[in-house]
Design a protein around this motif. Sequence first.
Motif, PDB file in Angstrom:
ATOM      1  N   HIS A   1       9.343  -2.832 -10.494  1.00 35.26           N
ATOM      2  CA  HIS A   1       8.340  -3.880 -10.292  1.00 35.26           C
ATOM      3  C   HIS A   1       8.851  -5.029  -9.433  1.00 35.26           C
ATOM      4  CE1 HIS A   1      10.722  -5.347 -13.699  1.00 35.26           C
ATOM      5  NE2 HIS A   1      10.333  -6.563 -13.350  1.00 35.26           N
ATOM      6  N   ILE A   2      10.139  -4.996  -9.059  1.00 35.55           N
ATOM      7  CA  ILE A   2      10.707  -6.043  -8.208  1.00 35.55           C
ATOM      8  C   ILE A   2      10.602  -5.602  -6.752  1.00 35.55           C
ATOM      9  CG2 ILE A   2      12.823  -7.264  -7.573  1.00 35.55           C
ATOM     10  CD1 ILE A   2      13.680  -7.199 -10.438  1.00 35.55           C
ATOM     11  N   SER A   3       9.904  -6.387  -5.943  1.00 35.21           N
ATOM     12  CA  SER A   3       9.773  -6.067  -4.514  1.00 35.21           C
ATOM     13  C   SER A   3      11.016  -6.535  -3.772  1.00 35.21           C
ATOM     14  CB  SER A   3       8.525  -6.731  -3.924  1.00 35.21           C
ATOM     15  OG  SER A   3       8.587  -8.140  -4.068  1.00 35.21           O
ATOM     16  N   LEU A   4      11.444  -5.705  -2.810  1.00 34.26           N
ATOM     17  CA  LEU A   4      12.680  -5.964  -2.062  1.00 34.26           C
ATOM     18  C   LEU A   4      12.383  -6.079  -0.581  1.00 34.26           C
ATOM     19  CD1 LEU A   4      15.078  -3.317  -3.654  1.00 34.26           C
ATOM     20  CD2 LEU A   4      15.329  -5.769  -3.853  1.00 34.26           C
ATOM     21  N   LEU A   5      13.144  -6.920   0.100  1.00 34.71           N
ATOM     22  CA  LEU A   5      13.078  -6.976   1.560  1.00 34.71           C
ATOM     23  C   LEU A   5      14.472  -7.282   2.083  1.00 34.71           C
ATOM     24  CD1 LEU A   5      11.431  -6.890   4.167  1.00 34.71           C
ATOM     25  CD2 LEU A   5      11.100  -9.351   3.962  1.00 34.71           C
TER      26      LEU A   5
ATOM     27  N   THR B   1       4.721  -3.936   1.773  1.00 34.70           N
ATOM     28  CA  THR B   1       4.608  -2.495   1.512  1.00 34.70           C
ATOM     29  C   THR B   1       3.503  -2.169   0.518  1.00 34.70           C
ATOM     30  OG1 THR B   1       6.352  -2.694  -0.166  1.00 34.70           O
ATOM     31  CG2 THR B   1       7.037  -2.070   2.065  1.00 34.70           C
ATOM     32  N   VAL B   2       3.231  -3.062  -0.426  1.00 36.41           N
ATOM     33  CA  VAL B   2       2.157  -2.815  -1.398  1.00 36.41           C
ATOM     34  C   VAL B   2       0.810  -2.719  -0.681  1.00 36.41           C
ATOM     35  CG1 VAL B   2       0.902  -3.754  -3.376  1.00 36.41           C
ATOM     36  CG2 VAL B   2       3.401  -3.911  -3.288  1.00 36.41           C
ATOM     37  N   ARG B   3       0.543  -3.693   0.171  1.00 32.46           N
ATOM     38  CA  ARG B   3      -0.715  -3.692   0.940  1.00 32.46           C
ATOM     39  C   ARG B   3      -0.797  -2.479   1.848  1.00 32.46           C
ATOM     40  NH1 ARG B   3      -2.110  -5.360   6.039  1.00 32.46           N
ATOM     41  NH2 ARG B   3      -4.273  -6.095   6.325  1.00 32.46           N
ATOM     42  N   GLU B   4       0.292  -2.145   2.527  1.00 32.16           N
ATOM     43  CA  GLU B   4       0.290  -1.006   3.431  1.00 32.16           C
ATOM     44  C   GLU B   4       0.040   0.306   2.693  1.00 32.16           C
ATOM     45  OE1 GLU B   4       0.659  -0.821   6.959  1.00 32.16           O
ATOM     46  OE2 GLU B   4       0.079  -2.902   6.592  1.00 32.16           O
ATOM     47  N   ASP B   5       0.638   0.472   1.511  1.00 31.13           N
ATOM     48  CA  ASP B   5       0.434   1.698   0.729  1.00 31.13           C
ATOM     49  C   ASP B   5      -1.014   1.818   0.262  1.00 31.13           C
ATOM     50  OD1 ASP B   5       3.045   2.400   1.063  1.00 31.13           O
ATOM     51  OD2 ASP B   5       3.719   1.646  -0.889  1.00 31.13           O
TER      52      ASP B   5
ATOM     53  N   TYR C   1      -9.869  -0.657  -3.907  1.00 33.06           N
ATOM     54  CA  TYR C   1     -10.581  -1.829  -3.393  1.00 33.06           C
ATOM     55  C   TYR C   1     -10.356  -3.041  -4.296  1.00 33.06           C
ATOM     56  CZ  TYR C   1     -13.012   1.163  -0.042  1.00 33.06           C
ATOM     57  OH  TYR C   1     -13.305   2.019   0.991  1.00 33.06           O
ATOM     58  N   ALA C   2     -10.323  -2.787  -5.617  1.00 32.68           N
ATOM     59  CA  ALA C   2     -10.098  -3.881  -6.556  1.00 32.68           C
ATOM     60  C   ALA C   2      -8.706  -4.484  -6.368  1.00 32.68           C
ATOM     61  CB  ALA C   2     -10.286  -3.385  -7.991  1.00 32.68           C
ATOM     62  N   LYS C   3      -7.728  -3.614  -6.151  1.00 33.91           N
ATOM     63  CA  LYS C   3      -6.355  -4.095  -5.956  1.00 33.91           C
ATOM     64  C   LYS C   3      -6.218  -4.841  -4.634  1.00 33.91           C
ATOM     65  CE  LYS C   3      -4.021  -0.598  -8.791  1.00 33.91           C
ATOM     66  NZ  LYS C   3      -3.079   0.556  -8.789  1.00 33.91           N
ATOM     67  N   LEU C   4      -6.876  -4.320  -3.582  1.00 31.15           N
ATOM     68  CA  LEU C   4      -6.842  -4.996  -2.292  1.00 31.15           C
ATOM     69  C   LEU C   4      -7.472  -6.381  -2.363  1.00 31.15           C
ATOM     70  CD1 LEU C   4      -7.736  -2.033   0.117  1.00 31.15           C
ATOM     71  CD2 LEU C   4      -5.560  -3.263   0.021  1.00 31.15           C
ATOM     72  N   GLU C   5      -8.538  -6.473  -3.128  1.00 31.38           N
ATOM     73  CA  GLU C   5      -9.183  -7.769  -3.308  1.00 31.38           C
ATOM     74  C   GLU C   5      -8.307  -8.715  -4.109  1.00 31.38           C
ATOM     75  OE1 GLU C   5     -13.408  -9.663  -4.986  1.00 31.38           O
ATOM     76  OE2 GLU C   5     -13.056  -7.494  -5.047  1.00 31.38           O
ATOM     77  N   GLU C   6      -7.604  -8.148  -5.092  1.00 31.27           N
ATOM     78  CA  GLU C   6      -6.729  -8.965  -5.942  1.00 31.27           C
ATOM     79  C   GLU C   6      -5.596  -9.593  -5.144  1.00 31.27           C
ATOM     80  OE1 GLU C   6      -3.693  -8.339  -9.768  1.00 31.27           O
ATOM     81  OE2 GLU C   6      -5.103  -6.760  -9.204  1.00 31.27           O
ATOM     82  N   ILE C   7      -5.023  -8.855  -4.199  1.00 37.00           N
ATOM     83  CA  ILE C   7      -3.911  -9.387  -3.401  1.00 37.00           C
ATOM     84  C   ILE C   7      -4.407 -10.076  -2.130  1.00 37.00           C
ATOM     85  CG2 ILE C   7      -2.329  -7.615  -4.267  1.00 37.00           C
ATOM     86  CD1 ILE C   7      -2.603  -6.186  -1.563  1.00 37.00           C
ATOM     87  N   GLU C   8      -5.720 -10.213  -1.990  1.00 37.75           N
ATOM     88  CA  GLU C   8      -6.341 -10.870  -0.820  1.00 37.75           C
ATOM     89  C   GLU C   8      -5.863 -10.233   0.486  1.00 37.75           C
ATOM     90  OE1 GLU C   8      -5.238 -14.982  -1.528  1.00 37.75           O
ATOM     91  OE2 GLU C   8      -7.192 -15.356  -2.444  1.00 37.75           O
TER      92      GLU C   8
ATOM     93  N   ALA D   1       6.149 -11.504   3.482  1.00 39.62           N
ATOM     94  CA  ALA D   1       6.207 -10.593   2.336  1.00 39.62           C
ATOM     95  C   ALA D   1       6.441 -11.312   1.012  1.00 39.62           C
ATOM     96  CB  ALA D   1       7.300  -9.548   2.559  1.00 39.62           C
ATOM     97  N   ARG D   2       7.108 -12.464   1.066  1.00 42.75           N
ATOM     98  CA  ARG D   2       7.435 -13.214  -0.154  1.00 42.75           C
ATOM     99  C   ARG D   2       7.976 -12.289  -1.257  1.00 42.75           C
ATOM    100  NH1 ARG D   2       1.901 -16.724  -0.511  1.00 42.75           N
ATOM    101  NH2 ARG D   2       1.094 -14.615  -0.464  1.00 42.75           N
ATOM    102  N   PRO D   3       9.077 -11.573  -0.957  1.00 46.06           N
ATOM    103  CA  PRO D   3       9.602 -10.593  -1.924  1.00 46.06           C
ATOM    104  C   PRO D   3      10.243 -11.266  -3.130  1.00 46.06           C
ATOM    105  CG  PRO D   3      11.137 -10.860  -0.129  1.00 46.06           C
ATOM    106  CD  PRO D   3       9.929 -11.686   0.227  1.00 46.06           C
ATOM    107  N   ASP D   4      10.379 -10.484  -4.196  1.00 46.73           N
ATOM    108  CA  ASP D   4      11.069 -10.993  -5.385  1.00 46.73           C
ATOM    109  C   ASP D   4      12.571 -11.100  -5.127  1.00 46.73           C
ATOM    110  OD1 ASP D   4       8.682 -11.023  -6.931  1.00 46.73           O
ATOM    111  OD2 ASP D   4       8.853  -8.856  -7.176  1.00 46.73           O
ATOM    112  N   LEU D   5      13.109 -10.162  -4.347  1.00 44.19           N
ATOM    113  CA  LEU D   5      14.537 -10.168  -4.025  1.00 44.19           C
ATOM    114  C   LEU D   5      14.680 -10.053  -2.513  1.00 44.19           C
ATOM    115  CD1 LEU D   5      17.503 -10.155  -4.851  1.00 44.19           C
ATOM    116  CD2 LEU D   5      17.361  -7.679  -5.171  1.00 44.19           C
ATOM    117  N   LEU D   6      15.191 -11.111  -1.878  1.00 41.20           N
ATOM    118  CA  LEU D   6      15.365 -11.159  -0.432  1.00 41.20           C
ATOM    119  C   LEU D   6      16.845 -10.991  -0.103  1.00 41.20           C
ATOM    120  CD1 LEU D   6      14.205 -11.701   2.418  1.00 41.20           C
ATOM    121  CD2 LEU D   6      14.559 -14.135   1.985  1.00 41.20           C
TER     122      LEU D   6
END
Length: 409
Positions: free
Chosen positions: A216-220, A242-246, A275-282, A327-332
């Motif tokens: 659940h931790i996003s990395l960049l 990557t979440v939006r792209e997937d 669509y709901a998830k895409l809307e949630e992350i704007e 991206a504002r990752p959790d771990l940069l």
Amino acid sequence: MATCAEILRSEFPEIDGQVFDYVTGVLHSGSADFESVDDLVEAVGELLQEVSGDSKDDAGIRAVCQRMYNTLRLTEPQTQGNSQVLLDAPIQLSKITENYVNAKKLEKAEARLKAKQEKRSEKDTLKTSSPLVLEEASASQAGSRKESRLESSGKNKSYDVRIENFDVSFGDRVLLAGADVNLAWGRRYGLVGRNGLGKTTLLKMLATRSLRVPAHISLLHVEQEVAGDDTPALQSVLESDTVREDLLRRERELSAQIAAGRAEGSEAAQLAEIYAKLEEIEADKAPARASVILAGLGFTPKMQQQPTREFSGGWRMRLALARALFARPDLLLLDATDIIHLHSQRLDGYRGDFETFIKSKQERLLNQQREYEAQQQYRQHIQVFIDRFRYNANRASQVQSKLKMLEKL
């Protein structure tokens, strides 16, 4: 080719002996530190301008400095009156008589040349092998059943990264053995160490999740610059999320299946969830946000549509920074290339990582100390001249000139 001393004598025939000694001393003692003609102009240009009077303008002084800079680059410093010359190829000592060549000096020259060639060969090898780091590097990590159960259950909501008892190897070479790393949420860590110990490899192992990081931790991983290809700059930034792209990729696949009549019945429900998830992350606002970030880093609307291959290394580095901000990752993970040193109410820039910064700073301080000592010696020479001829009417103009020079120093 004329030496620096000969250039000075020919361009400034009336140069004072003390000034001449000072300039030649600076040129030869600091020749290795002059990386460009600008450095040489900065070191002695103003003094030469004083010596020339009105006979040379700034362009003329720069032309003289260019000649001396070229001479310094093509010759070695003189030692005991003899020039030490690097040889272009090995020479059979038996073919040269000792009346013309000192055998020991020749052997030293050959050794220096061989060392430079080996060093250059090592650099070329590193350049050609660096893209294979991920293919040859490997990581292994011990884990517990408790951690595995917690991860698979989806109940692990902590943003701390704790990796214990792991190894990292590069081919047959072990870089890390039984290592532990703990990264607490909200903290910032600097990774330092001598070149070649595995700093970049460790970052890549984390970025590719070869070492176990909670899902659940996003990395960049921001490397030195974005790779150049046909991807537009704006799209390159958007792809860092990557979440939006997937989600968008899956949305396209499901829509294509439905349009082609290959749907099995669950596609509509999956689309609704996407669509709901895409809307949630704007997701619809992402292009505008990426464009604003790029504009803040100097990218015009036209540049944002250009392929990344058309940008220089500096601009690609800005793209890498834009991806991190977007991206504002959790771990940069940052592989930095430059250091800015804040000290004495000023900022000094250094190329390279922290280790290079320490080395460069020490060299800069040493050069400043040498320059200071040389300047103090020159001031002393000028003061001696002033004290000697202060009341000599025939030398009044020269004394006044020396006083002005001393004030500028």
